[in-house]
Structure formats: structure tokens, C-alpha cells
Design a protein around this motif. Sequence first.
Motif, PDB file in Angstrom:
ATOM      1  N   ASP A  85      35.852  52.079  38.310  1.00 37.70           N
ATOM      2  CA  ASP A  85      35.628  52.271  36.883  1.00 37.70           C
ATOM      3  C   ASP A  85      36.636  51.410  36.123  1.00 37.70           C
ATOM      4  O   ASP A  85      37.835  51.445  36.387  1.00 37.70           O
ATOM      5  N   LYS A  86      36.130  50.614  35.159  1.00 39.19           N
ATOM      6  CA  LYS A  86      37.004  49.702  34.434  1.00 39.19           C
ATOM      7  C   LYS A  86      38.017  50.422  33.550  1.00 39.19           C
ATOM      8  O   LYS A  86      38.961  49.797  33.058  1.00 39.19           O
ATOM      9  N   GLU A  87      37.839  51.724  33.336  1.00 46.37           N
ATOM     10  CA  GLU A  87      38.797  52.495  32.553  1.00 46.37           C
ATOM     11  C   GLU A  87      39.788  53.242  33.437  1.00 46.37           C
ATOM     12  O   GLU A  87      40.671  53.945  32.920  1.00 46.37           O
ATOM     13  N   SER A  88      39.653  53.090  34.742  1.00 48.76           N
ATOM     14  CA  SER A  88      40.521  53.831  35.649  1.00 48.76           C
ATOM     15  C   SER A  88      41.903  53.200  35.704  1.00 48.76           C
ATOM     16  O   SER A  88      42.103  52.026  35.384  1.00 48.76           O
ATOM     17  N   ASP A  89      42.879  54.013  36.112  1.00 51.72           N
ATOM     18  CA  ASP A  89      44.254  53.524  36.239  1.00 51.72           C
ATOM     19  C   ASP A  89      44.367  52.432  37.302  1.00 51.72           C
ATOM     20  O   ASP A  89      45.138  51.474  37.142  1.00 51.72           O
ATOM     21  N   ASP A  90      43.623  52.592  38.404  1.00 52.06           N
ATOM     22  CA  ASP A  90      43.683  51.596  39.467  1.00 52.06           C
ATOM     23  C   ASP A  90      43.183  50.237  38.964  1.00 52.06           C
ATOM     24  O   ASP A  90      43.765  49.186  39.264  1.00 52.06           O
ATOM     25  N   HIS A  91      42.102  50.248  38.198  1.00 46.68           N
ATOM     26  CA  HIS A  91      41.551  49.012  37.654  1.00 46.68           C
ATOM     27  C   HIS A  91      42.561  48.334  36.727  1.00 46.68           C
ATOM     28  O   HIS A  91      42.790  47.111  36.802  1.00 46.68           O
ATOM     29  N   LYS A  92      43.188  49.124  35.860  1.00 48.07           N
ATOM     30  CA  LYS A  92      44.163  48.569  34.922  1.00 48.07           C
ATOM     31  C   LYS A  92      45.391  48.036  35.659  1.00 48.07           C
ATOM     32  O   LYS A  92      45.957  46.993  35.303  1.00 48.07           O
ATOM     33  N   MET A  93      45.824  48.758  36.700  1.00 46.88           N
ATOM     34  CA  MET A  93      46.967  48.308  37.479  1.00 46.88           C
ATOM     35  C   MET A  93      46.688  46.964  38.150  1.00 46.88           C
ATOM     36  O   MET A  93      47.537  46.057  38.142  1.00 46.88           O
ATOM     37  N   ILE A  94      45.498  46.812  38.726  1.00 46.88           N
ATOM     38  CA  ILE A  94      45.152  45.568  39.416  1.00 46.88           C
ATOM     39  C   ILE A  94      45.056  44.405  38.435  1.00 46.88           C
ATOM     40  O   ILE A  94      45.500  43.282  38.724  1.00 46.88           O
ATOM     41  N   LEU A  95      44.484  44.655  37.259  1.00 45.99           N
ATOM     42  CA  LEU A  95      44.409  43.603  36.245  1.00 45.99           C
ATOM     43  C   LEU A  95      45.809  43.112  35.864  1.00 45.99           C
ATOM     44  O   LEU A  95      46.061  41.910  35.749  1.00 45.99           O
ATOM     45  N   LYS A  96      46.713  44.059  35.662  1.00 45.19           N
ATOM     46  CA  LYS A  96      48.081  43.694  35.294  1.00 45.19           C
ATOM     47  C   LYS A  96      48.759  42.916  36.420  1.00 45.19           C
ATOM     48  O   LYS A  96      49.451  41.908  36.183  1.00 45.19           O
ATOM     49  N   TYR A  97      48.558  43.351  37.654  1.00 44.65           N
ATOM     50  CA  TYR A  97      49.156  42.698  38.831  1.00 44.65           C
ATOM     51  C   TYR A  97      48.648  41.264  38.952  1.00 44.65           C
ATOM     52  O   TYR A  97      49.422  40.338  39.222  1.00 44.65           O
ATOM     53  N   LEU A  98      47.348  41.078  38.732  1.00 44.23           N
ATOM     54  CA  LEU A  98      46.774  39.735  38.840  1.00 44.23           C
ATOM     55  C   LEU A  98      47.271  38.826  37.722  1.00 44.23           C
ATOM     56  O   LEU A  98      47.666  37.676  37.960  1.00 44.23           O
ATOM     57  N   GLU A  99      47.260  39.325  36.490  1.00 40.39           N
ATOM     58  CA  GLU A  99      47.614  38.478  35.350  1.00 40.39           C
ATOM     59  C   GLU A  99      49.074  38.044  35.379  1.00 40.39           C
ATOM     60  O   GLU A  99      49.402  36.909  35.041  1.00 40.39           O
ATOM     61  N   THR A 100      49.978  38.919  35.780  1.00 41.00           N
ATOM     62  CA  THR A 100      51.396  38.579  35.748  1.00 41.00           C
ATOM     63  C   THR A 100      51.818  37.665  36.888  1.00 41.00           C
ATOM     64  O   THR A 100      52.805  36.927  36.760  1.00 41.00           O
ATOM     65  N   THR A 101      51.105  37.692  38.015  1.00 37.85           N
ATOM     66  CA  THR A 101      51.502  36.860  39.171  1.00 37.85           C
ATOM     67  C   THR A 101      50.566  35.689  39.393  1.00 37.85           C
ATOM     68  O   THR A 101      50.558  35.095  40.468  1.00 37.85           O
ATOM     69  N   TYR A 102      49.789  35.345  38.370  1.00 44.01           N
ATOM     70  CA  TYR A 102      48.819  34.243  38.510  1.00 44.01           C
ATOM     71  C   TYR A 102      49.338  32.989  37.816  1.00 44.01           C
ATOM     72  O   TYR A 102      49.969  33.062  36.757  1.00 44.01           O
ATOM     73  N   GLU A 103      49.066  31.851  38.416  1.00 41.80           N
ATOM     74  CA  GLU A 103      49.305  30.546  37.810  1.00 41.80           C
ATOM     75  C   GLU A 103      48.040  29.723  37.943  1.00 41.80           C
ATOM     76  O   GLU A 103      47.385  29.741  39.005  1.00 41.80           O
ATOM     77  N   PRO A 104      47.647  28.987  36.890  1.00 41.93           N
ATOM     78  CA  PRO A 104      46.388  28.240  36.940  1.00 41.93           C
ATOM     79  C   PRO A 104      46.349  27.229  38.086  1.00 41.93           C
ATOM     80  O   PRO A 104      47.368  26.652  38.463  1.00 41.93           O
ATOM     81  N   ILE A 105      45.155  27.046  38.630  1.00 40.99           N
ATOM     82  CA  ILE A 105      44.924  26.041  39.667  1.00 40.99           C
ATOM     83  C   ILE A 105      44.672  24.711  38.984  1.00 40.99           C
ATOM     84  O   ILE A 105      43.850  24.613  38.072  1.00 40.99           O
TER      85      ILE A 105
END
Length: 972
Positions: A755-775
Motif C-alpha cells: 500500500d502506497k500509504e503504508s509505513d514500509d512504502h514510505k520508508m523504502i521511498l526515503k531510503y531510495l531517494e537519499t542513497t540514489y545518484e543519477p546514472i
Amino acid sequence: MAISKTLSPANFVHRLPSVSLPEAVNPDHLPCRAPVTAGHRPENTSGPVSGYGRRRYTCSSGTGDRHERRTRCLGGGCSYLCPRIALPVPVRCFEGGTVGVVFAGDNMKVCRFSLYLFCDVESRMDFVDVHETRSHTRSSAEEEGKIGKGKQKAENGGRDSEQQQASKTKKAKVEGENRDANGKPAAVVAAEFEEFCKATRQHLSINEMRRILEANEQDPSGSDDAVVPRCQDMMFYGPLEKCPVCYNQVDCSGSNYRCRGAYSEWSTCIYTTTDAWRRDQPVKIPEGIGDETVKEWINKQDSRRYPCRELTSSNKPFGGLMISLSGRLSRTHQTWREEIEKHGGKVSNNIIGANSLVVSPAERERGGSSRVAEAMERNIPVVSENWLIDSIQKQQAQPLDAYGVVSDLIPEGRGIPWDKMDPNEEALKSLTAELKLYGKRGVYKDSMLQEQGGFIFEKDGILYNCAFSLCDQGRGINEYCVLQLIQVPDKNMHLYYKKGRVGDDPKADERVEEWNNVDDALKEFVRLFKEVTGNEFETWEREKKFQKMRLKFYPIDMDDGIDVRHGGLSARQLGVAAAHCKLEPLVANFMKVLCSQEIYRYAMMEMGYDCPDLPMGMVTDLHLKRCEEELLKFREDLKRAPDSGDKANVLWLDFSNKWFTLVHSFRPFIMKNLQELADHVNEHERLCCLGERCGRTTSINVAWLLELLQVAAGLECIRDINVASRLVGDMSGATVDDPLSDRYGRLGCSVAPLDKESDDHKMILKYLETTYEPIKLGDVTYGASVENIFAVESGAGPSYEEVKKLPNKILLWCGTRSSNLIRLLQKGLLPSVCQIPAPGYMFGKAIVCSDASAEAARDGFTAVDRPDGFLLLAVVSLGEQITEMSAAPDDAKELEEKKVSVKGLGRKKPDESQHFKWVDDVKVPCGRLVASEHSDGPLEYNEYAVYDPKQVCMRFVVAVKYEEQNVVAGEE
């Protein structure tokens, strides 16, 4: 260039390039006088080195000691030093050194002396035996006095005398160049050799020539056309030494010397040189051979020195070709005749015997002349005039098929071979080509017997269906072969046989034979199997025992199943199945992607393993095991191999031939060359970025890394596609109402959207955005946006309930191709195949994850026209003990045995202040990427390696879309 047995100093100046004379060498700085060893070393090592020819010497004290005792070097070359007069007598070094000269003025004489060897490059060189040119009665002091006077005269002569001397030296060099050891011009030697060849044909038979070769330790085997020139070359110019790489026969090809042997059963030796070693011994003629003319020649030989063979130029694109001309060309036929002959070819007025027919564009417009029709009947290529122009301009004969003007007029159409196409055209053809052989029970498409209901004949549990591969790049061979016994209902047995070059289908040898008697058909099948492989059929099929024979095919061990590129459906076709699927819509769409042909066709195309004639997507586990064993063996051989030289080159060649025989490719290449890799791999830019991230400093090291990485990644890709083939099966003839639900059940893994409103979904989005660098590819950068996130629980490996009880847990990213995802979900995360000093492989056979989504995104990114990809999140238990490393270990075996987790320290790391704990005390290393204290490390991001699969549990699959962020204007 050979140096004669007796050569005066004056002639020595004439024959060799002029260089400035260094000052006299101090006797205290003489080269090492340790004993020397040689292949033909005279017993008296203290006296003068006598004889002539080329020899191999090695100083027992080592190159380092000799270099330290040398005061200067003539341009990096090699020198003999005379201890009597302390003047260098330079010689040629065959490993890249230059040639110097001795200044021999009127007042400078050279007496006989002992020669001491020195070489700061390598110990292979020519040498000269210097003889006295003055009376022995003069004292050494008198000699030294004259030397001093000569030196003073040379120093005080002024600029004019120096210019005069240089002019004389230059003139002497011009007058004396291109002369052999007997002082004869090269043209005279060539004419004498031509007359000698005519005489040998008249006075020696072929069998006598073979006996002469054998008596002189030369190879007497081969065709008559090979034996005659080999014997003539040996008798006139001297016996050739064996190949230094494989110790087989070396022959003169006109422009160079080439080895005709084999390094192994997989590889023809590719050793070539322009300056081959020859023995300094007379030619041995066995008793009873030859008439009076031969005996007279033998007597003359005893008093002559071998001349040096002048090699012809190799930049002649039409060498050995017979070309025919037709029609009104842009130049007259006579002009083209002169140009063709100038570049090594010949022009024929007849079609018979010609290699090609060059015609004007008007020939096609008017339907073709009688000569064109005759050429088409004889399968002679008809090409445009541009073929001549481009071949001359590029100094290499271009592929004839690329210049054909009537290819579409031929009934079956020749077309251009796949490996000669533009890579983009080849990729498009590969993606749309129908797979001709999909597995052990597949009837080869070109036989046309499947349409009649034909099936593979089976007897006593053996399916009579074999596919073979052969790659020997030393001989330019890259071929496949298919052999099948096909039973057609209500008809006789059919034997299908096809053999040809990969990607050049119209020129393949193909036949279908009908047999009334089954036993006779079986015998013919077994005979053909042995003919193409050199092995027995039943020994292979029942025991899987096989011995590779030189220039013979190796079997591709097909499995009893259907390659997913044949059995799967297109994404468009599966769209209908997804719309009527009982699964949750997002899961149904997820399964549609995994079961579609496209992702597997693209993966095979990108890796270069997409030949439609051989089913690399349906091979046995045993075949994959053989591939892995060869890769691991080669990885060990590399540790003991030299970095460069002939031995290193042939080691890479041998592995390349093994690999592209076991894993068939349209474009095989000899590894250890970055440019060839760029031509072969479509994802070159991504791998180049990877090479830079590994911190390599030389192009050779990067090339070595990328090529080995390509092999390892290719093996894993093929392994995973084979797993997908077995799961997907044949969907084209599916009888089930819901094929996607059926494949989901076979997967053995639960998949549920978050569920896009779930805590797990929000946690993963934050984890991806903060540790991502463009290719970044070229001037374009790509970001990644999340489409969907699925929670997964694989039936393979440990469950989350088991892993959460272990200590030191952390949530980490894993990158994967879409084509690998079915295997990961069904089999779980598996260790890498081997250790390579590159991200993902640096720590040996380990499961490797990262705390940066940027690392996983780069591994999952394939191409700009296929923006969809997947990232994995796994819960990893690092255990009680963790070993931190900032560089790749020399050998990861100890780590593999101890099964101690490893943290590879990258140049960037997530900001530790932003880390937090998730459920069940699982650490999430979330945080903006910042520079670490390991700025010189080979890893760009942190990596975590665990060696026990029971410590890893896959938890989430993140579906992402790569989107172009911006375009940076390029500089002119």
C-alpha cells in the motif's frame, strides 16, 4: 636484419643507423661478467664468441645487476662492450631496442677481444664477431695511444668535420642498405632465390623434400603446396627455429613469419614475427637424395652464409585475389587493372576462377549482363565499384557481401552476414529473428519437417538431436553444426545436417536425406557425429564424456525443454492474458513482464549470445557447470601468467576460443582489448563507468577487468534465463485458461503489492531517494522513479522469521536485470560465480549487497529504450564478526572458507546521522551520500558480502522507471 659472421667495423658503420658516440666507458663500469648460458653456446666461454646467426643468451646475475653497472644506453638498445678499448659495439635487440654504431675513423682500429653480453631490455639479440684488422705485434699501449689521438681528433674537428663525417656515414648507409650477409643487394638475393626454387622443383621430388625437412627438424607434414615453399625457404635461407609459444613449425607467409601449429586442442597458435630465428647450422641432406646439381649446391653451401630474407609488404588488400571487371566503370578497365595489381591482386577476363565480379550500377538497372548471370550461377559475389575504392582506402579487403548489387535477385538472397552488419542493424534482426532450435526435442526450423508433423527420433532414452559449436579465432573460424534424425508420420526417417559460419546462413552446407532403413540412418548419424567431433556418439550421450579435438566441433548440451525466447509470448499477447488473470492486477502485470519474450531476447542480444541456430537459453546444468569450471580455471591461470608478451596473449586467446565455443556468439573476440569489447558489447558505456569506479589506472587493466566481468555476467545471465525457460515453458500452445496464474504457482514465491500509504512504502521511498545518484550515459543523466513496490517471500532460502532471529541485521540493496528476476524469486539470492576485482565480484563467491540504491540502480539499468527495471531489498545478517576492507583481497578463498561477513569500504557512504532502526531491530543505513575517508579505494559505494545464503532473506522488489533528467550541451 642479420649481421654477418665476419664484419669489419667500417662495414658495421655502413650497415647500421648512425647515432652519436658516447664517451669511452670506464673499465670499472663494464657490464656483468657472470657466466652466460645459450642455446648454442661454445664451450670456451672465456674466449671470443665465434660463429654467426642469432642466439639466445641470458646473464645469470639478472637484468637488474647488469643495468646498475651500465653507465649509459644507446637509445634503450643493447650493446657489447669491448674491455680492451672501452668502446661499445652495439647490436640489435629483438624486444624493442634500437641499433647503434661504432665510430671507425682512420686512427681507430679494433683488435680481437672477448665479448661480454649486456642488455637492459631482454637477452635475445644479434651479435657480431669482431676480427682483428691490424698486426698482433703492436703493443696495447701503442693501440691505446692511437685511440687517444683519434679521440682528440674527433673532439677538435669542429662542426664542419662533424657534418662531413655525418654526410659520409649517411651516404655509406644508403649505399649499403638492403644487402645480405654476403654483401649482395636484396633484389639480387630475391632473384637467386627464385632461380633456386625453379631448380628444386626440377631436381627434388616432394617425398625428397619431406625427408630433407625431417632431417633438419622441420615439419614434413601438410599438403604439397605447404611442403615445397617450406623446404625451399629452409634450404636457401636456413632452418627456422620452432615457435617460442607452442614449439611448432614456423613458416614464411611472404609478409611475415607465422606459426602453423596449435597451442591447444581449442586454439590455433597466432604467433607472428617479421624477424624469425634461424639456426646457424648447414642444411642436412639425407643420403641418396638429389642428383649432381643438388650435390654441387651442397658443396657451395658449406662456404656461404645464409642471406637474410626480405619480406614483402603486408598492406596489399587484394593479395591472392582474382578480380573480374564488367561494364562501364568510373575508371577504365586498364586503370583499375593497374590499381588492383599494385595492391596485390590480379584481374581476369573470365568469370571462372574469379573471387568476385565488379560491375557498374547500370548493370542492375538493365537486369544484368550475361557475365552477371554466369557469376550468379557460379555463386561468385557481384559487387559495386565502391568495394575496390573502400578496400584500397582502408588498406584491407572489405566484406564482399556488404557491397553486393544483386543479392536480392538471388532466389534465397545472400544478405550480409550478421557479424558484418552495423551493430544496430544486427540488434534489430536479432530481436525479430525466430529461434530455429529451441531445445533437445526441437525440430530445426529450416528442415521444414516440423510442418509435416516431424519429431526427433528417440531410441533407448536417447534423443538423436545434436548441436555443435567451434570457435578458433586464430583461423578465423566461428561455426555451428546441427545434426538430427527426424521421424515424419507415415513417412521414412529423415537425417538433417547443416554446418556453416554463424550469421551467414545462405552459405551454409545443408541437406535433408530420406532413409528407408532406420538402422542405416542411425549408422549414418553416428558416423557424422564422429566426423564433426572426433568422438563416439553413445559415449557422449550416455556418459557425457567428451575429448575436444583440434579443429573439431564441441557439442552444446541441450536440455529437454523449450527456450523462453521461443516458448514465451510477447508483452502485447500477454496483455490479454493479464486482463483476464485471476491474480491481483499489479501482480498479474508483474508476471506479464517476467513471462514475455522481450526481456530475454534483449538480454541475450546485449550479451552477444543470441544466435538463433543454437538454444543457449535451454542447455543442461552440466553444460553451465563446464562453463563455470573453465572460467574459474582461467581465473587461476591468470594469477601465474605474465602481464604481457606472447605467452600472455595466447593464454587469453585460448580462453576466448573455449568460451565462445561453449557459449556461442555472433561476434567472438580475443579478450584483453577494450576496443573490441566496445564493438561487441552494447552496454559498453555502463561497463566503462564501472571500470572507472574500480579505480583502474591503465587501459590494459580496465580492459582485462571489463572482459572478465562480461564473461562472468554473461554466464550468470544464461544461467538465469535457463531457469526462466523451464518455468515459462511453452505458452504458445497453452491449454490452461490462466497461463499467468499457472506460472505464478510454479514460481514458489508470494508477491504482494505494498500500500502506497503504508509505513514500509514510505520508508523504502526515503531510503531510495537519499542513497540514489543519477546514472550518466554520455551527456545524459537518468533518474529513477518508483512505480510499484512488492513484498516477496521466496520458498527458497531462509524465511524472514528465521533471519530476524540472527544478530546484526541490516536492510540492503541488490541490483538485477529483469531477465534474472525469475531465478532470484524461485531460487533465492545466490553467490557470484568467481572473484573479479570489480563491484559485485571483488570478495569472491559471495552474496553482495550495497547500502546505496545508486549501486543497485546501475546494475539494473540496461538501455535508454527500455526504461523499466527492478531493484531488490534484502534483510542481511552480518553475524557477530565483520571484516572491513578498503581494497580487494588477493585471494578470497580464506574468506569463503571462514564465512565471515565483509564490508567493502567505498569512496562514498550514507550519512550515518540519518541511519535508523526498522522493525525487528533491522538497521536501515538511510542517509545522503557523503565522501568517506577512503577516497582512493576501488569501490564507489559500500558493499557487504556474506558467504552463507542462510543469512540473507529477500524482502521487497521495487519496480522503477529510469527517466531522462537533463541533456548537457556537448562541446565542439
